[in-house]
Scaffold this active site. Structure first.
Site, mmCIF file in Angstrom:
data_model
loop_
_atom_site.group_PDB
_atom_site.id
_atom_site.type_symbol
_atom_site.label_atom_id
_atom_site.label_comp_id
_atom_site.label_asym_id
_atom_site.label_seq_id
_atom_site.Cartn_x
_atom_site.Cartn_y
_atom_site.Cartn_z
ATOM 1 N N HIS A 243 0.437 5.114 -11.174
ATOM 2 C CA HIS A 243 -0.174 5.325 -9.862
ATOM 3 C C HIS A 243 -0.960 4.065 -9.505
ATOM 4 O O HIS A 243 -1.943 3.722 -10.160
ATOM 5 C CB HIS A 243 -1.091 6.547 -9.870
ATOM 6 C CG HIS A 243 -1.731 6.812 -8.538
ATOM 7 N ND1 HIS A 243 -1.134 7.590 -7.566
ATOM 8 C CD2 HIS A 243 -2.916 6.386 -8.012
ATOM 9 C CE1 HIS A 243 -1.928 7.633 -6.510
ATOM 10 N NE2 HIS A 243 -3.006 6.915 -6.751
ATOM 11 N N CYS A 244 -0.520 3.399 -8.458
ATOM 12 C CA CYS A 244 -1.136 2.139 -8.062
ATOM 13 C C CYS A 244 -2.231 2.416 -7.040
ATOM 14 O O CYS A 244 -1.969 2.974 -5.962
ATOM 15 C CB CYS A 244 -0.094 1.191 -7.472
ATOM 16 S SG CYS A 244 -0.764 -0.429 -7.009
ATOM 17 N N ILE A 245 -3.457 2.041 -7.386
ATOM 18 C CA ILE A 245 -4.578 2.276 -6.475
ATOM 19 C C ILE A 245 -4.540 1.332 -5.283
ATOM 20 O O ILE A 245 -5.101 1.647 -4.218
ATOM 21 C CB ILE A 245 -5.915 2.117 -7.220
ATOM 22 C CG1 ILE A 245 -6.008 0.711 -7.830
ATOM 23 C CG2 ILE A 245 -6.063 3.192 -8.285
ATOM 24 C CD1 ILE A 245 -7.346 0.417 -8.477
#
Length: 392
Positions: A243-245
């Site tokens: 999950h890329c912030i």
């Protein structure tokens, strides 16, 4: 107990309305989260009986109080850092620490936030604004160079929008479609005795492939191999990487190539822009030494601000370069970031290249075949709930 806080939520657990993306009436939420309460206080939301229209409510719900520091503090901190080189060292050193602190604060809550996406997009726009208003009037930049930087900016935003279209959600119909594709066509005249024996001999192989399909304890749906559940997005993603912030979304089978394209285009554009700025501010210095020593750059506020922004861009580019290197190595070994973390936890993988990549050896088929599989893998099906609002 402490381990209960780390346990993933069960499907029957009550969910607050502020955590639900489809709820348009978040004003009726009575949770005790301080950030959400302060957010509603600033927006001056009416009570239950006086909710706004669905369109206005959706626009307000998509805003976050966490976006305010990115829009206000970033230019203010950069201008303060441009006053003196010691202030620049202090602020540019503390800024990554503050960002990491906010990341761990939001990561602990397992909540999606627009802070990092806003920070990245605003930083990109602010650097381009200073390039046009401060560097271009100096007369050291040609029209071709301006067009190159502008094209890089546009390609970065376009590839980012394509990445935000969806990582490839696991749907309930995916397993049914897989089972239908595995069933032989009994009405086909080509299914003679020889083919039947071939199918029976390969039955064990097909059965071993279907065993890898697992059931998610949270979503309660059957998911394919290499799929994983993201607690931040609340969904199962096909071939989940992480999950890329910075894009406020997961990186999965459907958008992994677009994610790599976004990183690559941004890296090239950023490096080229930093080079043009340093060559304009420090024409008598070598490129490698101009970032460390540029005499006379603090005599004017405009040149000092551009030099500070060049340092800021270099720090951001260095962090994304590390991410790009890790992604390239993971693709070369055919391992996702999620699989690498699970292998470290279960002690089933081998650390390679000074710990930059974890080789699980489960899906790797060689450097060439791994890249062929990555570049030619079919796009996963996009969830029906994906819409234009998912772009943020």
């Amino acid at each position: 107990m402490k381990w209960e806080k780390l346990k993933p939520p069960e499907p029957d657990d009550p969910m607050c309305c502020c955590e639900c993306d489809i709820c348009q009436c978040g004003c009726c939420c009575d949770c005790e989260d301080l950030d959400e309460a302060f957010n509603r206080w600033l927006k001056d939301k009416p009570p239950k009986n006086g909710c706004q229209s669905p369109v206005l409510g959706a626009m307000i719900d998509n805003l976050e109080i966490s976006m305010i520091p990115a829009l206000v503090l970033l230019p203010l901190l950069l201008r303060v850092a441009a006053l003196h080189y010691l202030l620049g060292v202090i602020i540019l050193t503390a800024l990554p620490g503050l960002v990491l602190w906010y990341y761990y604060a939001t990561h602990r809550k397992k909540r999606r936030t627009l802070f990092f996406l806003t920070l990245s997009l605003y930083s990109l726009a602010y650097m381009y604004y200073l390039f046009i208003t401060e560097i271009l009037p100096r007369g050291d930049i040609s029209q071709l160079q301006v067009c190159t930087v502008t094209a890089g900016m546009i390609l970065t935003v376009v590839s980012l929008i394509r990445t935000k279209r969806g990582p490839g959600f696991v749907t309930t119909t995916l397993h049914e479609a897989h089972n239908e594709s595995q069933e032989p066509d009994k009405d086909s005249p080509q299914l003679n005795g020889a083919i039947q024996s071939e199918v029976s001999s390969s039955g064990q192989v097909a059965e071993s492939q279907t065993v890898k399909w697992s059931r998610c304890p949270v979503c309660e749906i059957t998911r394919p191999p290499r799929a994983g559940h993201c607690r931040t997005c609340g969904s199962c993603i096909q071939r989940l990487d992480h999950h890329c912030i910075w894009i406020n979304s997961c990186v999965g089978q459907a958008n992994h190539r677009s994610f790599m394209l976004t990183l690559s285009v941004f890296m090239l554009t950023s490096l080229y822009g930093i080079t043009l700025v340093l060559c304009s501010l420090c024409p008598r210095q070598y490129l490698m030494t101009a970032l460390l020593y540029c005499p006379g750059v603090y005599t004017q506020s405009s040149t000092a601000l551009c030099f500070t922004c060049a340092w800021y861009s270099s720090i951001v580019t260095g962090g994304l370069f590390y991410l790009l290197v890790v992604q390239v190595l993971n693709i070369s070994f055919n391992v996702t970031e999620r699989e690498a973390q699970l292998a470290l936890r279960n002690k089933t993988g081998q650390s390679r290249l000074f710990g930059l990549v974890i080789d699980t050896g489960e899906y790797s088929r060689g450097f060439y075949q791994n890249w062929v599989e990555f570049l030619t893998m079919a796009d996963a099906s996009v969830s029906p709930r994906s819409s234009a609002t998912d772009l943020v």
